[in-house]
Design an enzyme around this catalytic site. Structure first.
Site, PDB file in Angstrom:
ATOM      1  N   CYS A 271     -43.536-107.452 -32.887  1.00 24.57           N
ATOM      2  CA  CYS A 271     -42.160-107.160 -32.245  1.00 24.57           C
ATOM      3  C   CYS A 271     -41.209-107.998 -33.430  1.00 24.57           C
ATOM      4  O   CYS A 271     -41.375-109.325 -33.558  1.00 24.57           O
ATOM      5  CB  CYS A 271     -41.830-107.485 -31.100  1.00 24.57           C
ATOM      6  SG  CYS A 271     -40.045-107.616 -30.531  1.00 24.57           S
TER       7      CYS A 271
ATOM      8  N   HIS B  49     -40.776-100.074 -32.881  1.00 24.35           N
ATOM      9  CA  HIS B  49     -40.464 -99.043 -32.115  1.00 24.35           C
ATOM     10  C   HIS B  49     -40.043 -97.615 -32.920  1.00 24.35           C
ATOM     11  O   HIS B  49     -40.246 -96.427 -32.804  1.00 24.35           O
ATOM     12  CB  HIS B  49     -39.069 -98.944 -31.181  1.00 24.35           C
ATOM     13  CG  HIS B  49     -39.554 -99.641 -29.679  1.00 24.35           C
ATOM     14  ND1 HIS B  49     -39.845-101.029 -29.501  1.00 24.35           N
ATOM     15  CD2 HIS B  49     -39.798 -98.945 -28.579  1.00 24.35           C
ATOM     16  CE1 HIS B  49     -40.294-101.209 -28.471  1.00 24.35           C
ATOM     17  NE2 HIS B  49     -40.280-100.067 -27.685  1.00 24.35           N
TER      18      HIS B  49
ATOM     19  N   GLU C 161     -38.660 -94.827 -26.732  1.00 26.81           N
ATOM     20  CA  GLU C 161     -39.263 -95.193 -25.395  1.00 26.81           C
ATOM     21  C   GLU C 161     -39.301 -93.713 -24.580  1.00 26.81           C
ATOM     22  O   GLU C 161     -39.845 -93.410 -24.120  1.00 26.81           O
ATOM     23  CB  GLU C 161     -38.591 -96.223 -24.728  1.00 26.81           C
ATOM     24  CG  GLU C 161     -38.921 -97.455 -25.113  1.00 26.81           C
ATOM     25  CD  GLU C 161     -40.165 -98.464 -24.798  1.00 26.81           C
ATOM     26  OE1 GLU C 161     -40.802 -97.888 -23.774  1.00 26.81           O
ATOM     27  OE2 GLU C 161     -40.908 -99.214 -25.275  1.00 26.81           O
TER      28      GLU C 161
ATOM     29  N   CYS D  32     -38.019-102.492 -36.800  1.00 29.83           N
ATOM     30  CA  CYS D  32     -38.362-102.662 -35.411  1.00 29.83           C
ATOM     31  C   CYS D  32     -39.584-101.936 -35.158  1.00 29.83           C
ATOM     32  O   CYS D  32     -39.661-100.736 -35.587  1.00 29.83           O
ATOM     33  CB  CYS D  32     -37.335-102.030 -34.565  1.00 29.83           C
ATOM     34  SG  CYS D  32     -37.417-101.917 -32.880  1.00 29.83           S
TER      35      CYS D  32
ATOM     36  N   ASP E 165     -45.689-106.927 -27.300  1.00 33.10           N
ATOM     37  CA  ASP E 165     -44.092-106.244 -27.750  1.00 33.10           C
ATOM     38  C   ASP E 165     -43.440-106.178 -26.605  1.00 33.10           C
ATOM     39  O   ASP E 165     -44.089-106.342 -25.449  1.00 33.10           O
ATOM     40  CB  ASP E 165     -44.208-104.830 -28.595  1.00 33.10           C
ATOM     41  CG  ASP E 165     -42.689-104.375 -29.009  1.00 33.10           C
ATOM     42  OD1 ASP E 165     -42.052-105.120 -29.170  1.00 33.10           O
ATOM     43  OD2 ASP E 165     -42.708-103.164 -28.938  1.00 33.10           O
ATOM     44  N   SER E 166     -42.184-105.894 -26.581  1.00 28.39           N
ATOM     45  CA  SER E 166     -41.323-105.678 -25.689  1.00 28.39           C
ATOM     46  C   SER E 166     -41.756-104.228 -24.833  1.00 28.39           C
ATOM     47  O   SER E 166     -41.515-103.953 -23.574  1.00 28.39           O
ATOM     48  CB  SER E 166     -40.185-105.671 -25.662  1.00 28.39           C
ATOM     49  OG  SER E 166     -39.634-104.210 -26.606  1.00 28.39           O
TER      50      SER E 166
HETATM   51  N1  DGL Z   1     -40.111-103.349 -30.883  1.00 28.65           N
HETATM   52  C1  DGL Z   1     -39.229-104.523 -30.667  1.00 28.65           C
HETATM   53  C2  DGL Z   1     -38.907-104.806 -32.098  1.00 28.65           C
HETATM   54  O1  DGL Z   1     -39.671-104.622 -32.948  1.00 28.65           O
HETATM   55  C3  DGL Z   1     -38.200-104.829 -29.937  1.00 28.65           C
HETATM   56  C4  DGL Z   1     -37.498-103.468 -29.327  1.00 28.65           C
HETATM   57  C5  DGL Z   1     -36.635-104.343 -28.250  1.00 28.65           C
HETATM   58  O2  DGL Z   1     -37.128-104.748 -27.180  1.00 28.65           O
HETATM   59  O3  DGL Z   1     -35.288-104.371 -28.214  1.00 28.65           O
HETATM   60  O4  DGL Z   1     -38.009-105.803 -32.432  1.00 28.65           O
END
Ligand code: DGL
Length: 291
Positions: A83, A201, A162, A199, A20-21
């Site tokens: 992600c 996150h 985050e 997402c 993931d990012s």
């Molecule tokens: N966690 C990521 C997603 O599911 C990306 C969050 C990001 O880097 O903008 O889209």
């Protein structure tokens, strides 16, 4: 299109690569570790280039291919794009490029929502990249064309997630609540009964989201369905690690936040994992990182 072949090596102890990012992918990894407790996992957090959401899909696609190549070179028997933004931008290309199975999170998230909704009114929140590409609308329409989908980009939620896990407590600040209201009030108005956390996150701030949506709305994330799919693929291929093998996790980060990832692994996954910094070949577009 280039290709890396790992099909000659049948090694069930080969790791599963997950990326993931940033920290969001840990919500998927956690579920993978629960349903596949004898596997080796390599998690790569591309924290130097987080967030992915505002970037052009072409750029994110190149990250997917670059990270996929790195994980394939490490001998991963499978790659999980944990992600949504990266799945939307690069899953199809990654599946063509690598000879190991590549699984994304959008289809599983869509499936979870389709199973859950009764009113057939589904909300989706995701990064601007995922929303702009219409990834969930398409995936849900494929599964059940009659479902109405209401989408909302919620990019600030990545930063909030985050920041929370960088150690500044679990109480949502007033500003966080304002963002939640701004993003979610339109979906409450649309009377959705199911909200996709599109997402990876967002499950990290599910409490903040649930508070705005109210108790009649079910929040769904991709994690469980994705993990089920990964296990099914490994089982089909006879690649599941044996029952005596220990769970192992190694983490790689592209930014200089190895310590943060080590703490998050402990807090979120309940394991102590070694975290190393890795520099990818083309880390050309580094931003400030998410936090
Ligand atoms: N966690 C990521 C997603 O599911 C990306 C969050 C990001 O880097 O903008 O889209």
């Amino acid at each position: 299109m280039w290709s890396l072949s790992t099909t000659d090596r049948v090694d069930e102890r080969a790791p599963i690569g997950v990326f993931d990012s940033g920290l969001g992918g840990l919500t998927v990894l956690s579920e993978l570790m629960r349903v596949l407790p004898h596997e080796r996992f390599v998690f790569l957090g591309d924290s130097a280039r987080c967030p992915y959401g505002p970037r052009h899909p072409e750029e994110v696609r190149s990250f997917v291919l670059e990270i996929g190549a790195h994980l394939a070179q490490l001998g991963c028997k499978m790659i999980v794009i944990a992600c949504n933004t990266a799945t939307a931008a690069g899953l199809a290309d990654a599946q063509r490029a690598f000879d190991v199975p590549v699984v994304g999170v959008v289809e599983p998230g869509a499936r979870a929502a389709v199973h859950m909704t009764r009113s057939r009114r589904v909300g989706v929140i995701a990064t601007e990249g995922t929303i702009a590409q219409g990834a969930y609308e398409r995936a849900i329409a494929h599964l059940d064309a009659g479902i109405q989908v209401f989408s909302q980009a919620a990019p600030e939620f990545v930063r909030i997630a985050e920041a929370r896990f960088a150690g500044d407590g679990s109480v949502a600040a007033e500003e966080d609540q304002r963002w939640a209201q701004q993003y979610l009030a339109p979906l409450v108005q649309r009377q959705v009964d199911t909200l996709v956390l599109g997402c990876t996150h967002y499950p990290l701030i599910a409490d903040l989201i649930a508070e705005q949506m109210g108790e009649d709305v079910t929040l769904v994330s991709s994690a469980e369905e994705t993990a089920r799919e990964v296990r099914a693929i490994l089982e089909r291929r006879g690649d599941v690690a044996g029952p005596d093998a220990p769970l192992e996790l190694e983490m790689l980060v592209t930014g200089d936040d190895a310590q943060k990832f080590a703490l998050s692994a402990r807090g979120l996954l309940g394991v102590e994992a070694p975290v190393a910094q890795v520099r990818l070949a083309a880390q050309l577009h580094e931003g400030e990182g998410c936090s």
